[in-house]
Design an enzyme around this catalytic site. Structure first.
Site, short mmCIF file in Angstrom:
data_model
loop_
_atom_site.label_atom_id
_atom_site.label_comp_id
_atom_site.label_asym_id
_atom_site.label_seq_id
_atom_site.Cartn_x
_atom_site.Cartn_y
_atom_site.Cartn_z
N GLN A 172 0.88 -1.34 -0.08
CA GLN A 172 -0.06 0.21 -0.03
C GLN A 172 0.90 1.33 -0.07
O GLN A 172 0.82 2.31 -0.56
CB GLN A 172 -0.86 0.04 1.25
CG GLN A 172 -1.70 -1.13 1.40
CD GLN A 172 -2.87 -0.50 2.61
OE1 GLN A 172 -3.96 -0.08 2.16
NE2 GLN A 172 -2.52 -1.19 3.82
N TYR A 209 2.94 -9.43 16.06
CA TYR A 209 3.24 -8.51 14.97
C TYR A 209 3.72 -7.15 15.87
O TYR A 209 4.79 -6.82 15.49
CB TYR A 209 1.81 -8.07 14.44
CG TYR A 209 2.04 -6.85 13.28
CD1 TYR A 209 2.60 -6.73 11.93
CD2 TYR A 209 1.56 -5.50 13.69
CE1 TYR A 209 2.74 -5.64 11.55
CE2 TYR A 209 1.49 -4.51 12.97
CZ TYR A 209 2.05 -4.33 12.12
OH TYR A 209 2.25 -3.27 11.09
N TRP A 214 -3.70 2.21 10.85
CA TRP A 214 -4.77 2.13 10.31
C TRP A 214 -4.80 2.62 8.78
O TRP A 214 -5.22 3.43 8.30
CB TRP A 214 -6.14 2.84 10.98
CG TRP A 214 -6.29 2.57 12.26
CD1 TRP A 214 -5.68 1.91 13.05
CD2 TRP A 214 -7.71 2.84 12.90
NE1 TRP A 214 -6.17 1.57 14.33
CE2 TRP A 214 -7.44 2.11 14.15
CE3 TRP A 214 -8.65 3.52 12.51
CZ2 TRP A 214 -8.49 2.47 14.96
CZ3 TRP A 214 -9.69 3.67 13.41
CH2 TRP A 214 -9.58 2.96 14.60
N1 LIG Z 1 -1.39 -1.56 6.85
C1 LIG Z 1 -1.65 -0.70 8.11
O1 LIG Z 1 -2.70 -0.44 8.66
C2 LIG Z 1 -0.39 -0.20 8.88
C3 LIG Z 1 -0.61 0.30 10.26
C4 LIG Z 1 0.73 0.70 10.68
C5 LIG Z 1 1.75 0.60 10.36
N2 LIG Z 1 1.93 -0.24 9.11
C6 LIG Z 1 3.23 -0.39 8.62
O2 LIG Z 1 3.41 0.40 7.40
C7 LIG Z 1 4.20 -0.27 6.61
C8 LIG Z 1 3.71 -0.73 5.13
O3 LIG Z 1 2.25 -1.26 5.34
P1 LIG Z 1 1.43 -1.54 4.12
O4 LIG Z 1 0.08 -1.25 4.66
O5 LIG Z 1 1.87 -0.77 3.03
O6 LIG Z 1 1.78 -3.04 3.88
P2 LIG Z 1 1.32 -4.07 2.48
O7 LIG Z 1 0.26 -3.51 1.88
O8 LIG Z 1 1.08 -5.41 3.45
O9 LIG Z 1 2.75 -4.25 2.14
C9 LIG Z 1 3.85 -5.05 2.58
C10 LIG Z 1 4.96 -5.20 1.59
O10 LIG Z 1 5.96 -5.84 2.35
C11 LIG Z 1 6.33 -6.89 1.30
N3 LIG Z 1 6.88 -8.29 1.94
C12 LIG Z 1 6.43 -8.81 2.81
N4 LIG Z 1 7.08 -9.81 3.21
C13 LIG Z 1 8.19 -9.59 2.56
C14 LIG Z 1 9.51 -10.44 2.30
N5 LIG Z 1 9.58 -11.45 3.06
N6 LIG Z 1 10.28 -9.84 1.46
C15 LIG Z 1 10.28 -8.74 0.76
N7 LIG Z 1 9.04 -7.97 1.08
C16 LIG Z 1 8.07 -8.40 1.57
C17 LIG Z 1 4.84 -7.29 0.54
O11 LIG Z 1 5.38 -7.69 -0.70
P3 LIG Z 1 4.39 -8.52 -1.83
O12 LIG Z 1 3.95 -7.59 -2.44
O13 LIG Z 1 5.43 -9.43 -2.57
O14 LIG Z 1 3.47 -9.38 -0.74
C18 LIG Z 1 4.35 -5.92 0.40
O15 LIG Z 1 4.81 -5.10 -0.87
C19 LIG Z 1 4.71 -1.62 7.30
O16 LIG Z 1 5.87 -1.54 7.90
C20 LIG Z 1 3.35 -1.98 8.31
O17 LIG Z 1 4.03 -2.55 9.51
C21 LIG Z 1 0.94 -0.78 8.32
#
Ligand SMILES: NC(=O)c1ccc[n+]([C@@H]2O[C@H](COP(=O)([O-])OP(=O)(O)OC[C@H]3O[C@@H](n4cnc5c(N)ncnc54)[C@H](OP(=O)(O)O)[C@@H]3O)[C@@H](O)[C@H]2O)c1
Length: 293
Positions: free
Chosen positions: A11, A131, A154
């Protein structure tokens, strides 16, 4: 300025690539192999002579909060969320590349501190699930290497990734005539991925190179139920179709924090920006048009 971005298909990662970041996908660098010699070789090639980036933003993470509770996933979750960030941050420090690591409100749990203020960067962490625990360990490793940790909460991306986030799901339910029950006792601030990417892009170019910061959309904190009602209202549907329920009514493998509000004041002070209010962002996201699932 060269900015490289892990998690290029996620995202937040895809929005950073849209702003000009050079994306790194899982196929190019698999964070689950962190701790191995192969991983270190792959990481050092990112910083090889002649292609040293100015900034690296690590958005890649294991983000399946409930899946992280499954013992069969533990080793992978640990590698991706706890070990890889430190290895990336140390390699970046050696190359004099600024390192920005994205973390989460899930490092906190428990009731709101001091009468309802947001969590401050220096509040003691207390993760309630795997997590949060692994993300917290990743934070510590990044800080030890001199990187920047940015906590957010979020995250949703609407038209960028329909069906994958809460706002998109609620918009789809509203349109399809489904009346959901939604938890009303978890409170936070939603964060629109394109807005978060703009803020991170500004941080990449700002004179801030270490420590912890928070960034989410601004505005009044809201529960998931309140957010769902707002999505219904802004998309022209009756918000009364959304029924509040409690976390206890909706059991999940991973415990959720009841208070996810992050204090945005340090972001204003250090980065000099105030993110848009979350309601404006939901309006914009809905206006951008959802492909309904
Ligand atoms: N989503 C939320 O609500 C939220 C809230 C607070 C903080 N965050 C933090 O914000 C950041 C971005 O979140 P997001 O929502 O953009 O997450 P997301 O949409 O789930 O994307 C996560 C990315 O990490 C990649 N990934 C997962 N496992 C991997 C691995 N083994 N090697 C390399 N890449 C890997 C995934 O690759 P693929 O595309 O190949 O699957 C995906 O591109 C993260 O650090 C998350 O902890 C998110």
């Amino acid at each position: 300025m060269t900015v490289i971005v892990t998690g290029a298909h996620g995202q937040v990662g895809r929005c950073l690539v849209a702003l000009g970041g050079e994306g790194i996908t899982r196929a190019e660098l698999d964070l689950s192999s962190a701790g191995t010699a192969d991983f270190r070789t792959a990481v050092s090639s990112l910083f090889a002579d002649g292609r040293r980036p100015d900034v690296m933003i690590n958005t890649a993470a294991w983000t399946d909060v409930d899946g992280a509770e499954d013992v069969t996933n533990r080793r992978t979750v640990e590698a991706v969320n706890a070990i890889a960030p430190g290895e990336l941050a140390r390699a970046a420090a050696d190359a004099r590349t600024k390192f920005i690591h994205i973390s989460t409100d899930y490092v906190f749990s428990g009731a709101a501190p001091d009468g309802g203020r947001g969590w401050r960067p220096d509040d003691p962490v207390h993760p309630a699930n795997e997590y949060g625990r692994t993300k917290s360990e990743g934070e510590q490793a990044v800080l030890a290497a001199g990187g920047v940790v940015v906590r957010t909460s979020w995250v949703w991306s609407g038209p960028e990734a329909p069906g994958r986030d809460f706002v998109s799901v609620m918009a789809t339910l509203a349109e399809n005539g489904v009346d959901p029950r939604v938890v009303d006792d978890q409170v936070g601030r939603p964060t629109y991925a394109p807005d978060l990417a703009e803020e991170l892009w500004a941080l990449a170019h700002a004179d801030v190179a270490s420590g912890i910061l928070n960034v989410t959309n601004a505005g009044e904190p809201v529960s998931w139920c309140g957010l769902a009602k707002e999505v219904f209202r802004l998309s022209g549907h009756d918000p009364a179709r959304v029924t509040p329920c409690t976390t206890r009514d909706w059991p999940m493998p991973a415990a959720r924090p009841p208070w996810s509000v992050l204090d945005l004041e340090p972001w204003s002070t250090r980065v000099g920006r105030t993110p848009p209010d979350w309601q404006d962002s939901v309006r914009r996201g809905l206006g951008a048009g959802f492909r309904l699932g």
